[in-house]
Design a protein around this motif. Structure first.
Motif, PDB file in Angstrom:
ATOM      1  N   ASP A 177      -3.360  -5.725  -5.945  1.00 31.41           N
ATOM      2  CA  ASP A 177      -3.912  -5.962  -4.611  1.00 31.41           C
ATOM      3  C   ASP A 177      -2.923  -6.924  -3.935  1.00 31.41           C
ATOM      4  O   ASP A 177      -2.582  -7.956  -4.522  1.00 31.41           O
ATOM      5  CB  ASP A 177      -5.290  -6.615  -4.796  1.00 31.41           C
ATOM      6  N   ILE A 178      -2.478  -6.604  -2.743  1.00 29.42           N
ATOM      7  CA  ILE A 178      -1.455  -7.437  -2.099  1.00 29.42           C
ATOM      8  C   ILE A 178      -1.922  -8.891  -1.954  1.00 29.42           C
ATOM      9  O   ILE A 178      -1.127  -9.821  -1.990  1.00 29.42           O
ATOM     10  CB  ILE A 178      -1.024  -6.851  -0.728  1.00 29.42           C
ATOM     11  N   GLY A 202       0.846  -1.206   0.000  1.00 25.78           N
ATOM     12  CA  GLY A 202       0.000   0.000   0.000  1.00 25.78           C
ATOM     13  C   GLY A 202       0.867   1.236   0.000  1.00 25.78           C
ATOM     14  O   GLY A 202       0.716   2.125   0.829  1.00 25.78           O
ATOM     15  N   PRO A 253      -3.550   9.315  -1.442  1.00 26.05           N
ATOM     16  CA  PRO A 253      -3.906   7.915  -1.676  1.00 26.05           C
ATOM     17  C   PRO A 253      -5.280   7.614  -1.073  1.00 26.05           C
ATOM     18  O   PRO A 253      -5.733   8.323  -0.169  1.00 26.05           O
ATOM     19  CB  PRO A 253      -2.823   7.131  -0.932  1.00 26.05           C
ATOM     20  N   PRO A 254      -5.953   6.558  -1.559  1.00 28.64           N
ATOM     21  CA  PRO A 254      -7.255   6.184  -0.991  1.00 28.64           C
ATOM     22  C   PRO A 254      -7.150   5.921   0.513  1.00 28.64           C
ATOM     23  O   PRO A 254      -6.166   5.346   0.971  1.00 28.64           O
ATOM     24  CB  PRO A 254      -7.607   4.888  -1.730  1.00 28.64           C
ATOM     25  N   VAL A 255      -8.160   6.349   1.240  1.00 25.11           N
ATOM     26  CA  VAL A 255      -8.181   6.101   2.686  1.00 25.11           C
ATOM     27  C   VAL A 255      -9.404   5.262   3.032  1.00 25.11           C
ATOM     28  O   VAL A 255     -10.357   5.186   2.262  1.00 25.11           O
ATOM     29  CB  VAL A 255      -8.205   7.418   3.506  1.00 25.11           C
ATOM     30  N   HIS A 272      -6.952  -1.884   5.002  1.00 23.95           N
ATOM     31  CA  HIS A 272      -7.660  -1.960   3.712  1.00 23.95           C
ATOM     32  C   HIS A 272      -7.925  -3.410   3.311  1.00 23.95           C
ATOM     33  O   HIS A 272      -8.646  -3.662   2.341  1.00 23.95           O
ATOM     34  CB  HIS A 272      -6.838  -1.281   2.604  1.00 23.95           C
ATOM     35  N   VAL A 273      -7.291  -4.345   3.999  1.00 23.30           N
ATOM     36  CA  VAL A 273      -7.461  -5.777   3.664  1.00 23.30           C
ATOM     37  C   VAL A 273      -7.795  -6.526   4.951  1.00 23.30           C
ATOM     38  O   VAL A 273      -7.549  -6.020   6.049  1.00 23.30           O
ATOM     39  CB  VAL A 273      -6.162  -6.363   3.023  1.00 23.30           C
ATOM     40  N   LEU A 301       2.066   0.869   5.906  1.00 25.74           N
ATOM     41  CA  LEU A 301       1.815   2.132   6.589  1.00 25.74           C
ATOM     42  C   LEU A 301       0.398   2.587   6.260  1.00 25.74           C
ATOM     43  O   LEU A 301       0.100   2.972   5.121  1.00 25.74           O
ATOM     44  CB  LEU A 301       2.827   3.201   6.145  1.00 25.74           C
ATOM     45  N   ALA A 302      -0.454   2.527   7.254  1.00 26.53           N
ATOM     46  CA  ALA A 302      -1.864   2.928   7.086  1.00 26.53           C
ATOM     47  C   ALA A 302      -2.525   2.167   5.944  1.00 26.53           C
ATOM     48  O   ALA A 302      -3.408   2.691   5.272  1.00 26.53           O
ATOM     49  CB  ALA A 302      -1.975   4.439   6.861  1.00 26.53           C
ATOM     50  N   SER A 303      -2.094   0.939   5.699  1.00 28.80           N
ATOM     51  CA  SER A 303      -2.655   0.177   4.579  1.00 28.80           C
ATOM     52  C   SER A 303      -3.236  -1.173   5.006  1.00 28.80           C
ATOM     53  O   SER A 303      -4.086  -1.719   4.310  1.00 28.80           O
ATOM     54  CB  SER A 303      -1.589  -0.052   3.495  1.00 28.80           C
ATOM     55  N   ASP A 351       0.660  -1.333  -4.827  1.00 22.64           N
ATOM     56  CA  ASP A 351      -0.562  -0.572  -4.510  1.00 22.64           C
ATOM     57  C   ASP A 351      -1.520  -0.761  -5.688  1.00 22.64           C
ATOM     58  O   ASP A 351      -1.089  -0.763  -6.840  1.00 22.64           O
ATOM     59  CB  ASP A 351      -0.237   0.921  -4.325  1.00 22.64           C
ATOM     60  N   PRO A 352      -2.818  -0.931  -5.410  1.00 22.48           N
ATOM     61  CA  PRO A 352      -3.762  -1.095  -6.521  1.00 22.48           C
ATOM     62  C   PRO A 352      -4.187   0.227  -7.159  1.00 22.48           C
ATOM     63  O   PRO A 352      -4.815   0.218  -8.217  1.00 22.48           O
ATOM     64  CB  PRO A 352      -4.974  -1.772  -5.862  1.00 22.48           C
ATOM     65  N   ALA A 353      -3.870   1.374  -6.547  1.00 27.07           N
ATOM     66  CA  ALA A 353      -4.379   2.663  -7.040  1.00 27.07           C
ATOM     67  C   ALA A 353      -3.455   3.236  -8.117  1.00 27.07           C
ATOM     68  O   ALA A 353      -2.309   3.608  -7.838  1.00 27.07           O
ATOM     69  CB  ALA A 353      -4.520   3.649  -5.879  1.00 27.07           C
ATOM     70  N   GLY A 359       1.153   3.889  -1.801  1.00 25.36           N
ATOM     71  CA  GLY A 359       0.679   5.237  -2.132  1.00 25.36           C
ATOM     72  C   GLY A 359       1.644   5.916  -3.089  1.00 25.36           C
ATOM     73  O   GLY A 359       2.079   5.321  -4.080  1.00 25.36           O
TER      74      GLY A 359
HETATM   75  C1  LIG Z   1      -4.051   5.626   3.646  1.00 25.05           C
HETATM   76  S1  LIG Z   1      -3.168   5.122   2.208  1.00 25.05           S
HETATM   77  C2  LIG Z   1      -1.489   5.052   2.816  1.00 25.05           C
HETATM   78  C3  LIG Z   1      -0.471   5.216   1.712  1.00 25.05           C
HETATM   79  C4  LIG Z   1       0.986   5.209   2.145  1.00 25.05           C
HETATM   80  N1  LIG Z   1       1.334   3.943   2.798  1.00 25.05           N
HETATM   81  C5  LIG Z   1       1.306   6.369   3.039  1.00 25.05           C
HETATM   82  O1  LIG Z   1       1.674   6.157   4.197  1.00 25.05           O
HETATM   83  O2  LIG Z   1       1.227   7.531   2.556  1.00 25.05           O
HETATM   84  C6  LIG Z   1      -3.585   3.373   2.030  1.00 25.05           C
HETATM   85  C7  LIG Z   1      -3.009   2.768   0.769  1.00 25.05           C
HETATM   86  O3  LIG Z   1      -3.295   1.370   0.753  1.00 25.05           O
HETATM   87  C8  LIG Z   1      -3.607   1.019  -0.578  1.00 25.05           C
HETATM   88  N2  LIG Z   1      -4.376  -0.237  -0.647  1.00 25.05           N
HETATM   89  C9  LIG Z   1      -5.722  -0.388  -0.547  1.00 25.05           C
HETATM   90  N3  LIG Z   1      -6.070  -1.665  -0.727  1.00 25.05           N
HETATM   91  C10 LIG Z   1      -4.921  -2.353  -0.955  1.00 25.05           C
HETATM   92  C11 LIG Z   1      -4.636  -3.713  -1.249  1.00 25.05           C
HETATM   93  N4  LIG Z   1      -5.623  -4.629  -1.334  1.00 25.05           N
HETATM   94  N5  LIG Z   1      -3.344  -4.079  -1.459  1.00 25.05           N
HETATM   95  C12 LIG Z   1      -2.355  -3.149  -1.363  1.00 25.05           C
HETATM   96  N6  LIG Z   1      -2.568  -1.846  -1.086  1.00 25.05           N
HETATM   97  C13 LIG Z   1      -3.829  -1.442  -0.880  1.00 25.05           C
HETATM   98  C14 LIG Z   1      -4.394   2.223  -1.083  1.00 25.05           C
HETATM   99  O4  LIG Z   1      -4.490   2.268  -2.493  1.00 25.05           O
HETATM  100  C15 LIG Z   1      -3.606   3.370  -0.488  1.00 25.05           C
HETATM  101  O5  LIG Z   1      -2.596   3.825  -1.345  1.00 25.05           O
END
Ligand SMILES: C[S@@+](CC[C@H](N)C(=O)[O-])C[C@H]1O[C@@H](n2cnc3c(N)ncnc32)[C@H](O)[C@@H]1O
Length: 206
Positions: free
Chosen positions: A75-76, A28, A163-165, A97-98, A92-94, A49-51, A30
């Motif tokens: 997607d991880i 993730g 990035p998506p939150v 999301h899973v 980090l903050a990711s 990252d999927p975005a 970002g």
């Molecule tokens: C809140 S952002 C944090 C981004 C970055 N780690 C940072 O600290 O700035 C969460 C990130 O997780 C990614 N994410 C969401 N679902 C995911 C998945 N299934 N596999 C990997 N990354 C994912 C999002 O696209 C996004 O970029």
């Protein structure tokens, strides 16, 4: 950029990188800020990252070196992770999301002596949680204001896309319980600014 408490903890997370580490997986990623921090510390980084929009920016910013960064839009959960491969895996903050049990695949992808570093979010689940989160609000507000003033004085900076939150889905107590089950030997800490930091070190293999 406005103050971002995830970025604030990069130095703390980097202190947990084992000496001699050479490979990292950033989950993730970002816009790639922590991937660049890891590359700056000399690690070769696979960043996932999927975005698409944030990855475009991350790729354009490249690597500061000496480590290289390889970005992948995925997607991880669909990435085939080689067991025992990475010296460092970071989320980090990711992770929220899973489903939390995704950490089992991350754990298995750690090399001997590798570390999994999770900077996480938890939703308040108790009165103590709410008090802790409320206490973090003034610190966040003050830090944001100070960073903004410093940037204005420095002539301003270009903002990167956000990035998506997603809101946290698990309470701290649930995270601790699942960490015991899936990440034996891990440590969960609550940080100022309302984040949590979990660390698991993979035992050295004989
Ligand atoms: C809140 S952002 C944090 C981004 C970055 N780690 C940072 O600290 O700035 C969460 C990130 O997780 C990614 N994410 C969401 N679902 C995911 C998945 N299934 N596999 C990997 N990354 C994912 C999002 O696209 C996004 O970029």
């Amino acid at each position: 950029m406005p103050f971002d408490h995830n970025d604030h903890y990069h130095r703390l997370l980097l202190r947990h990188v084992p000496s001699g580490a050479s490979t990292a997986l950033e989950v993730g990623c970002g816009t790639g800020k922590f991937a660049r921090s890891l590359a700056g510390a000399g690690l070769d980084v696979d960043a996932v990252d999927p975005a698409a929009d944030v990855l475009t920016v991350a790729k354009a910013l490249g690597s500061p070196g000496p480590g290289r960064i390889s970005y992948r839009q995925a997607d991880i959960r669909s990435v085939a992770l080689e067991p025992g491969h990475y010296d460092v895996i970071s989320c980090l903050a990711s992770l929220h999301h899973v489903p939390f049990d995704t950490v089992a695949a991350l754990r298995d992808a750690l090399a001997p002596n590798g570390v999994l570093l999770v900077l996480g979010l938890a939703k308040p689940g108790s009165v103590a949680d709410r008090a802790r989160w409320a206490a973090a609000v003034p610190g966040n507000v003050v830090a944001r204001a100070l960073v903004r003033v410093a940037e204005e004085l420095g002539g301003g900076v270009d903002a990167l896309p956000s990035p998506p939150v997603r809101a946290a889905t698990m309470s701290l107590a649930q995270i601790r319980r699942e960490a015991v089950r899936l990440l034996p030997g891990s440590r969960v800490r609550v940080l100022a600014f309302g984040a949590t930091c979990s660390r698991i070190a993979q035992p050295e293999r004989p």
